[in-house]
Scaffold this active site. Structure first.
Site, PDB file in Angstrom:
ATOM      1  N   ARG A  61      -3.982   6.739  -3.530  1.00 65.60           N
ATOM      2  CA  ARG A  61      -3.428   7.926  -2.869  1.00 65.60           C
ATOM      3  C   ARG A  61      -3.503   9.151  -3.764  1.00 65.60           C
ATOM      4  O   ARG A  61      -3.539  10.288  -3.276  1.00 65.60           O
ATOM      5  CB  ARG A  61      -1.999   7.654  -2.383  1.00 65.60           C
ATOM      6  CG  ARG A  61      -1.957   6.687  -1.208  1.00 65.60           C
ATOM      7  CD  ARG A  61      -0.538   6.407  -0.756  1.00 65.60           C
ATOM      8  NE  ARG A  61       0.270   5.766  -1.768  1.00 65.60           N
ATOM      9  CZ  ARG A  61       0.264   4.462  -2.033  1.00 65.60           C
ATOM     10  NH1 ARG A  61      -0.521   3.662  -1.349  1.00 65.60           N
ATOM     11  NH2 ARG A  61       1.026   3.970  -2.983  1.00 65.60           N
ATOM     12  N   GLU A  98       6.265  -4.562 -11.711  1.00 66.87           N
ATOM     13  CA  GLU A  98       7.517  -5.285 -11.521  1.00 66.87           C
ATOM     14  C   GLU A  98       7.320  -6.781 -11.811  1.00 66.87           C
ATOM     15  O   GLU A  98       8.128  -7.418 -12.469  1.00 66.87           O
ATOM     16  CB  GLU A  98       8.012  -5.071 -10.084  1.00 66.87           C
ATOM     17  CG  GLU A  98       9.507  -5.244  -9.968  1.00 66.87           C
ATOM     18  CD  GLU A  98       9.998  -4.878  -8.580  1.00 66.87           C
ATOM     19  OE1 GLU A  98       9.199  -4.388  -7.761  1.00 66.87           O
ATOM     20  OE2 GLU A  98      11.194  -5.099  -8.339  1.00 66.87           O
TER      21      GLU A  98
HETATM   22  P1  AMP Z   1       5.148   3.342 -11.286  1.00 67.17           P
HETATM   23  O1  AMP Z   1       4.082   2.878 -12.228  1.00 67.17           O
HETATM   24  O2  AMP Z   1       6.290   2.380 -11.190  1.00 67.17           O
HETATM   25  O3  AMP Z   1       5.618   4.754 -11.611  1.00 67.17           O
HETATM   26  O4  AMP Z   1       4.553   3.334  -9.838  1.00 67.17           O
HETATM   27  C1  AMP Z   1       3.764   4.368  -9.420  1.00 67.17           C
HETATM   28  C2  AMP Z   1       2.639   3.892  -8.537  1.00 67.17           C
HETATM   29  O5  AMP Z   1       3.046   2.910  -7.603  1.00 67.17           O
HETATM   30  C3  AMP Z   1       2.103   5.063  -7.755  1.00 67.17           C
HETATM   31  O6  AMP Z   1       0.690   5.040  -7.851  1.00 67.17           O
HETATM   32  C4  AMP Z   1       2.585   4.852  -6.339  1.00 67.17           C
HETATM   33  O7  AMP Z   1       1.526   5.011  -5.446  1.00 67.17           O
HETATM   34  C5  AMP Z   1       3.095   3.425  -6.284  1.00 67.17           C
HETATM   35  N1  AMP Z   1       4.500   3.328  -5.832  1.00 67.17           N
HETATM   36  C6  AMP Z   1       5.549   2.885  -6.568  1.00 67.17           C
HETATM   37  N2  AMP Z   1       6.672   2.846  -5.857  1.00 67.17           N
HETATM   38  C7  AMP Z   1       6.351   3.319  -4.622  1.00 67.17           C
HETATM   39  C8  AMP Z   1       7.114   3.541  -3.424  1.00 67.17           C
HETATM   40  N3  AMP Z   1       8.423   3.279  -3.332  1.00 67.17           N
HETATM   41  N4  AMP Z   1       6.449   4.037  -2.359  1.00 67.17           N
HETATM   42  C9  AMP Z   1       5.115   4.305  -2.417  1.00 67.17           C
HETATM   43  N5  AMP Z   1       4.365   4.107  -3.515  1.00 67.17           N
HETATM   44  C10 AMP Z   1       4.971   3.609  -4.613  1.00 67.17           C
END
Ligand code: AMP
Length: 173
Positions: A61, A98
């Protein structure tokens, strides 16, 4: 268009892609011509034309948001992709999910030493993805001028993994 009106377009999808996750679906924002262009314009105004050489989008995205931002900056677009997708020589960075780990890759010659790079993604959650992206850019000599996300999940404290970076998020939860 007001940010509150854009926020109202974001669709919460509970338990996607797995139980316990509330997925932030940005497709209604992308489908709304005023909302999509407003998001793009606000990012460009925050960092300023003339200050960015390359805009990096994170698969998948991030690509959608980063491309019009790059065009408006008059900057180049560079993809960061999941392991095994880029055809040329890459640098890779593993980061924690996670459950388990994942690896992102960047072409070794995608950014020239000293170029000012803006990272763009849809959601800043735990910050692991953005931190891996920043590390990749710095490994090949780029300067991370900022990190921009449409949505920041403040309660996950992703910023704590990104000390010293200019982080610009449009919508907060
Ligand atoms: P993070 O590495 O935990 O910051 O996760 C970021 C990535 O995961 C981004 O590329 C987002 O597209 C996706 N992502 C994480 N949580 C969500 C969420 N609640 N809704 C949509 N996309 C998410």
């Amino acid at each position: 268009m007001e940010l509150d009106a854009i926020k109202a377009l974001i669709r919460d999808v509970p338990d996607f892609p797995e139980p316990g996750i509330v997925f932030k679906d940005i497709t209604p924002v992308l489908a709304d011509p005023i909302a999509f262009s407003t998001i793009t314009d606000l990012i460009v105004v925050h960092f300023g034309r003339g200050n960015i050489d390359k805009v990096v989008g994170i698969e998948a995205r991030g690509f959608i948001l980063a491309s019009p931002v790059a065009y408006h900056f008059g900057a180049g677009f560079v993809p960061i992709r999941k392991l095994g997708k880029l055809p040329w020589k890459t640098v890779g960075e593993e980061y924690d999910l996670e459950y388990g780990t994942a690896t992102l890759e960047l072409h070794r010659d995608a950014v020239a030493p000293g170029e000012r790079v803006l990272i763009v993604d849809d959601v800043l959650a735990t910050g692991g993805t953005a931190a891996a992206a920043a590390s990749l850019i710095e490994q090949i000599g780029g300067k991370v001028a900022g990190i921009s996300c449409m949505i920041e999940l403040d309660f996950l404290h992703g910023r704590d993994k990104l000390p010293g970076y200019d982080i610009f998020s449009l919508l907060h939860y």
